[in-house]
Design an enzyme around this catalytic site. Structure first.
Site, PDB file in Angstrom:
ATOM      1  N   GLY A   1      -2.502  10.850  18.678  1.00 22.75           N
ATOM      2  CA  GLY A   1      -3.406  11.627  17.833  1.00 22.75           C
ATOM      3  C   GLY A   1      -4.508  12.216  18.677  1.00 22.75           C
ATOM      4  O   GLY A   1      -4.719  11.798  19.827  1.00 22.75           O
TER       5      GLY A   1
ATOM      6  N   CYS B   1       0.328   6.298  22.927  1.00 29.15           N
ATOM      7  CA  CYS B   1      -0.844   7.102  23.287  1.00 29.15           C
ATOM      8  C   CYS B   1      -2.080   6.652  22.496  1.00 29.15           C
ATOM      9  O   CYS B   1      -2.555   5.543  22.713  1.00 29.15           O
ATOM     10  CB  CYS B   1      -0.522   8.590  23.090  1.00 29.15           C
ATOM     11  SG  CYS B   1      -1.724   9.665  23.871  1.00 29.15           S
ATOM     12  N   TYR B   2      -2.578   7.449  21.549  1.00 29.18           N
ATOM     13  CA  TYR B   2      -3.726   6.992  20.755  1.00 29.18           C
ATOM     14  C   TYR B   2      -3.407   5.649  20.104  1.00 29.18           C
ATOM     15  O   TYR B   2      -4.274   4.780  19.992  1.00 29.18           O
ATOM     16  CB  TYR B   2      -4.072   8.029  19.670  1.00 29.18           C
ATOM     17  CG  TYR B   2      -5.249   7.626  18.796  1.00 29.18           C
ATOM     18  CD1 TYR B   2      -6.550   7.839  19.218  1.00 29.18           C
ATOM     19  CD2 TYR B   2      -5.044   7.009  17.557  1.00 29.18           C
ATOM     20  CE1 TYR B   2      -7.635   7.451  18.427  1.00 29.18           C
ATOM     21  CE2 TYR B   2      -6.118   6.618  16.763  1.00 29.18           C
ATOM     22  CZ  TYR B   2      -7.410   6.842  17.197  1.00 29.18           C
ATOM     23  OH  TYR B   2      -8.478   6.468  16.428  1.00 29.18           O
TER      24      TYR B   2
ATOM     25  N   HIS C   1       4.526   9.575  26.105  1.00 22.90           N
ATOM     26  CA  HIS C   1       5.204   9.907  24.843  1.00 22.90           C
ATOM     27  C   HIS C   1       6.715   9.724  24.975  1.00 22.90           C
ATOM     28  O   HIS C   1       7.396  10.609  25.500  1.00 22.90           O
ATOM     29  CB  HIS C   1       4.874  11.346  24.438  1.00 22.90           C
ATOM     30  CG  HIS C   1       3.479  11.488  23.942  1.00 22.90           C
ATOM     31  ND1 HIS C   1       3.128  11.326  22.627  1.00 22.90           N
ATOM     32  CD2 HIS C   1       2.317  11.717  24.612  1.00 22.90           C
ATOM     33  CE1 HIS C   1       1.817  11.468  22.485  1.00 22.90           C
ATOM     34  NE2 HIS C   1       1.299  11.707  23.681  1.00 22.90           N
TER      35      HIS C   1
ATOM     36  N   GLU D   1       8.861   9.939  22.710  1.00 29.82           N
ATOM     37  CA  GLU D   1       9.601  10.728  21.718  1.00 29.82           C
ATOM     38  C   GLU D   1       9.944  12.135  22.187  1.00 29.82           C
ATOM     39  O   GLU D   1      10.790  12.798  21.591  1.00 29.82           O
ATOM     40  CB  GLU D   1       8.796  10.789  20.398  1.00 29.82           C
ATOM     41  CG  GLU D   1       7.499  11.595  20.430  1.00 29.82           C
ATOM     42  CD  GLU D   1       6.294  10.821  20.960  1.00 29.82           C
ATOM     43  OE1 GLU D   1       6.497   9.810  21.654  1.00 29.82           O
ATOM     44  OE2 GLU D   1       5.149  11.237  20.709  1.00 29.82           O
TER      45      GLU D   1
ATOM     46  N   SER E   1      20.824  26.493  -6.384  1.00 29.63           N
ATOM     47  CA  SER E   1      20.526  27.825  -5.847  1.00 29.63           C
ATOM     48  C   SER E   1      21.622  28.308  -4.908  1.00 29.63           C
ATOM     49  O   SER E   1      21.662  29.470  -4.534  1.00 29.63           O
ATOM     50  CB  SER E   1      19.207  27.782  -5.076  1.00 29.63           C
ATOM     51  OG  SER E   1      19.358  26.975  -3.919  1.00 29.63           O
TER      52      SER E   1
ATOM     53  N   GLY F   1      21.745  26.983  -1.989  1.00 30.22           N
ATOM     54  CA  GLY F   1      21.215  26.502  -0.709  1.00 30.22           C
ATOM     55  C   GLY F   1      21.662  25.058  -0.478  1.00 30.22           C
ATOM     56  O   GLY F   1      22.105  24.375  -1.410  1.00 30.22           O
ATOM     57  N   VAL F   2      21.512  24.614   0.750  1.00 32.01           N
ATOM     58  CA  VAL F   2      22.045  23.296   1.101  1.00 32.01           C
ATOM     59  C   VAL F   2      21.313  22.154   0.394  1.00 32.01           C
ATOM     60  O   VAL F   2      21.953  21.218  -0.089  1.00 32.01           O
ATOM     61  CB  VAL F   2      22.081  23.102   2.645  1.00 32.01           C
ATOM     62  CG1 VAL F   2      20.761  23.371   3.289  1.00 32.01           C
ATOM     63  CG2 VAL F   2      22.552  21.721   3.015  1.00 32.01           C
ATOM     64  N   ASP F   3      19.998  22.235   0.260  1.00 31.59           N
ATOM     65  CA  ASP F   3      19.265  21.086  -0.287  1.00 31.59           C
ATOM     66  C   ASP F   3      19.605  20.811  -1.748  1.00 31.59           C
ATOM     67  O   ASP F   3      19.902  19.680  -2.133  1.00 31.59           O
ATOM     68  CB  ASP F   3      17.747  21.281  -0.126  1.00 31.59           C
ATOM     69  CG  ASP F   3      17.349  21.505   1.324  1.00 31.59           C
ATOM     70  OD1 ASP F   3      18.131  21.126   2.209  1.00 31.59           O
ATOM     71  OD2 ASP F   3      16.275  22.074   1.565  1.00 31.59           O
TER      72      ASP F   3
ATOM     73  N   LYS G   1      16.373  17.844   7.513  1.00 38.14           N
ATOM     74  CA  LYS G   1      17.438  18.810   7.213  1.00 38.14           C
ATOM     75  C   LYS G   1      18.797  18.410   7.810  1.00 38.14           C
ATOM     76  O   LYS G   1      19.826  18.492   7.138  1.00 38.14           O
ATOM     77  CB  LYS G   1      17.020  20.175   7.781  1.00 38.14           C
ATOM     78  CG  LYS G   1      17.857  21.321   7.299  1.00 38.14           C
ATOM     79  CD  LYS G   1      17.360  21.765   5.970  1.00 38.14           C
ATOM     80  CE  LYS G   1      17.993  23.033   5.492  1.00 38.14           C
ATOM     81  NZ  LYS G   1      17.364  23.463   4.235  1.00 38.14           N
TER      82      LYS G   1
END
Ligand code: XMP
Length: 527
Positions: free
Chosen positions: A72, A99-100, A185, A187, A239, A241-243, A383
């Site tokens: 952060g 880190c933080y 980090h 990640e 719709s 759409g994928v979601d 996603k």
């Protein structure tokens, strides 16, 4: 998807798998917090991001068996710096501070943190002193990415250093009993073996098994959905759409006919899209197909202003949806395809004020006046995880990998007035563009690609005749999160084929241009 209003009740934690152990990521405002979550999920361990002021009791109630504190921008001793419930650090559950997060652990547990004088940003050589536990399997020296201003000057009692860099005597620390801190980090990609560090924490330190798979998610979600929905009835706006497709398929698998999906064809869809939605879902769930293009186009007649178009489409959509809900009868639940980034984003929107660039009408988040309980089975998924769950449910690849499409559809890709004729022109040009991208194996390499019909007309020549035709712009972008984007470097020969086909096959068009604007300053859509 846009957040619904207060009249919709939400059941928090829907489909959060109860049986499986959870890692909590406490968010201290790092730009990498979501990345930590993704890395943990890639290790097949379920995790959730929590605000930093979550309590130890709340984490215990959620079955949290490991904690990661993010980085952060703050400095631990500055007034108002984000803290932690100290009971989270009492040693009962494993904790990794990044880190933080490491600095905060050190400060709370009795060590000392100090500014470094000069910010360290970039790669550093990490010399590993203790190759067990967190660093198991790594070499004696590894590259690690640094981004910090403060550093741990004195370790808390009971801790020892497990890695150094040239600048930092304590680049990583451990108490030998499950509490770790790393100044770098793990990640980010720039820490090449960072994913292994995280995996060591998850598997070796916390004892997780990596059993959180799409199949496991589906199994947990079905049980949870059956429990929350009971014998009530749900409705879902599909719709294409994928979601929304994955959310609907999941709920349909859980409760069968007690879910009705409403697919409103507003006449602003791409070529073949309505047919594909009906062909894909008509047989696997209860689907009401509403052909509503007449009424949408009637209301859009003569309207050129983009925000006005969005408002009209939004209102009309709600109206259509409510009519259908009334026809279906007793419905208590509304299924929405909200996904994790939407949840995180709307949380951070609550705390920030930001200028409204454009109103994102979203067909998923609509019926404000209906008293429905919201079911969001995907609200903890990213996603790519939604796509994997969709594949697990047997949804065709074409739908799972489809580029995002705005709720107001082609209306915001026609600059100026929307008419049937202009829609047909745009649809034809757009279909050619997408077809050629697929043929060149580029469709998945770009995040979004489409054609735009501009109001510009220009002079051309065809055969021996002068033409005065429409200008079509092609837009293709690469992006991770759609907040910023770059124009895709589509090869010239592909653009040449697309352009030649459009001017030959779409009679109204005599000129094609390629949009080379990044976002910002442009947006992805033209309106
Ligand atoms: P912009 O144009 O803001 O787009 O850079 C970012 C992403 O959002 C999509 N978009 C929308 N989605 N309703 C939606 O559901 C909208 O009104 C809308 N406008 C833009 C856009 O396609 C891109 O993926």
């Amino acid at each position: 998807m846009s957040a619904p209003d207060a009249r919709l009740h939400r059941t928090e934690g829907q489909s959060a798998p109860r049986r499986r152990a959870t890692v909590a990521i406490l968010d201290y405002g790092s730009q990498y917090t979501q990345l930590i979550a993704r890395r943990v999920r890639e290790s097949r361990v379920y995790c959730e991001i929590f605000p930093h002021d979550v309590t130890a009791d709340e984490l215990a109630a959620r079955g949290v068996a490991g904690v990661i504190l993010s980085g952060g921008p703050s400095s631990v001793y500055e007034p108002g710096a984000p803290r932690i419930d100290p009971r989270i650090l009492d040693g009962r559950i494993p904790v990794l501070g990044v880190c933080y997060g490491m600095q905060l652990m050190a400060a709370v547990l009795g060590g000392e943190v100090a500014p470094e004088g000069k910010r360290e940003f970039g790669p550093a050589a990490l010399e590993i002193d203790d190759p067990s536990g967190l660093f198991e399997g790594l070499g004696a020296s590894e590259r690690a990415w640094m981004s910090h201003g403060d550093t741990v000057r004195r370790l808390p009692p009971g801790f020892h250093g497990i890695a150094r860099t040239e600048r930092l005597p304590f680049a990583a620390m451990s108490d030998g009993r499950g509490r770790f801190g790393v100044q770098f980090h793990p990640e980010v990609m720039h820490t090449p073996r960072g994913a292994e560090v995280l995996r060591n924490f998850l598997y070796r330190v916390c004892g997780f098994e990596g059993d959180w798979t799409p199949a496991a998610f589906v199994e947990d979600a079905l049980a949870e959905l059956r429990r929350t929905i009971g014998d009530r009835h749900a409705i879902c706006a599909l719709s294409g759409g994928v979601d929304s497709a994955v959310a609907a398929a999941l709920v349909a698998r859980a409760v069968g006919d007690r879910l009705t999906c409403v697919f409103i064809d507003h006449g602003l869809l791409r070529a073949g899209e309505a047919e594909e939605v009906v062909a894909t879902f008509g047989s696997r769930l209860r689907l009401v197909h509403v052909e509503a293009s007449e009424r949408f186009l009637a209301r859009l007649a003569g309207v050129s202003d983009p925000e006005r178009k969005r408002a009209i489409i939004g209102e009309e959509f709600i109206r259509c949806f409510e009519e259908q809900a009334r026809r279906i009868g007793a419905v208590q639940l509304l299924v929405q395809g909200t996904i994790y980034p939407d949840v995180i984003e709307s949380r951070s929107r609550e705390s920030k004020t930001s200028a409204r660039i454009k109103t994102h009408h979203n067909v998923g988040g609509l019926p404000e006046v209906m008293d429905l309980e919201v079911v969001e089975p995907l609200r903890r998924l990213f996603k790519d995880e939604v796509r994997r769950v969709g594949a697990e449910l047997g949804i065709p690849e074409d739908i799972l990998w489809r580029h995002p499409f705005p709720g107001p559809g082609l209306a915001v890709r026609i600059v100026g007035e929307v008419t049937r004729e202009r829609l047909d022109t745009l649809r034809a040009a757009d279909a050619i563009f997408l077809e050629e991208l697929r043929a060149a194996d580029l469709y998945r390499a770009v995040a979004q690609a489409f054609a735009v019909l501009t109001p510009v007309r220009s002079v051309g020549v065809m055969g021996d005749y002068r033409t005065y035709g429409a200008l079509v712009a092609l837009r293709a972008v690469t992006t991770e999160d759609f907040m910023t984007a770059d124009w895709a470097r589509v090869p010239y020969d592909v653009l040449a084929r697309v352009s030649a086909r459009i001017v030959n096959e779409v009679p109204a068009v005599n000129r094609v241009v390629y949009d080379v604007s990044s976002k910002p300053p442009a947006t992805i859509e033209w309106e």
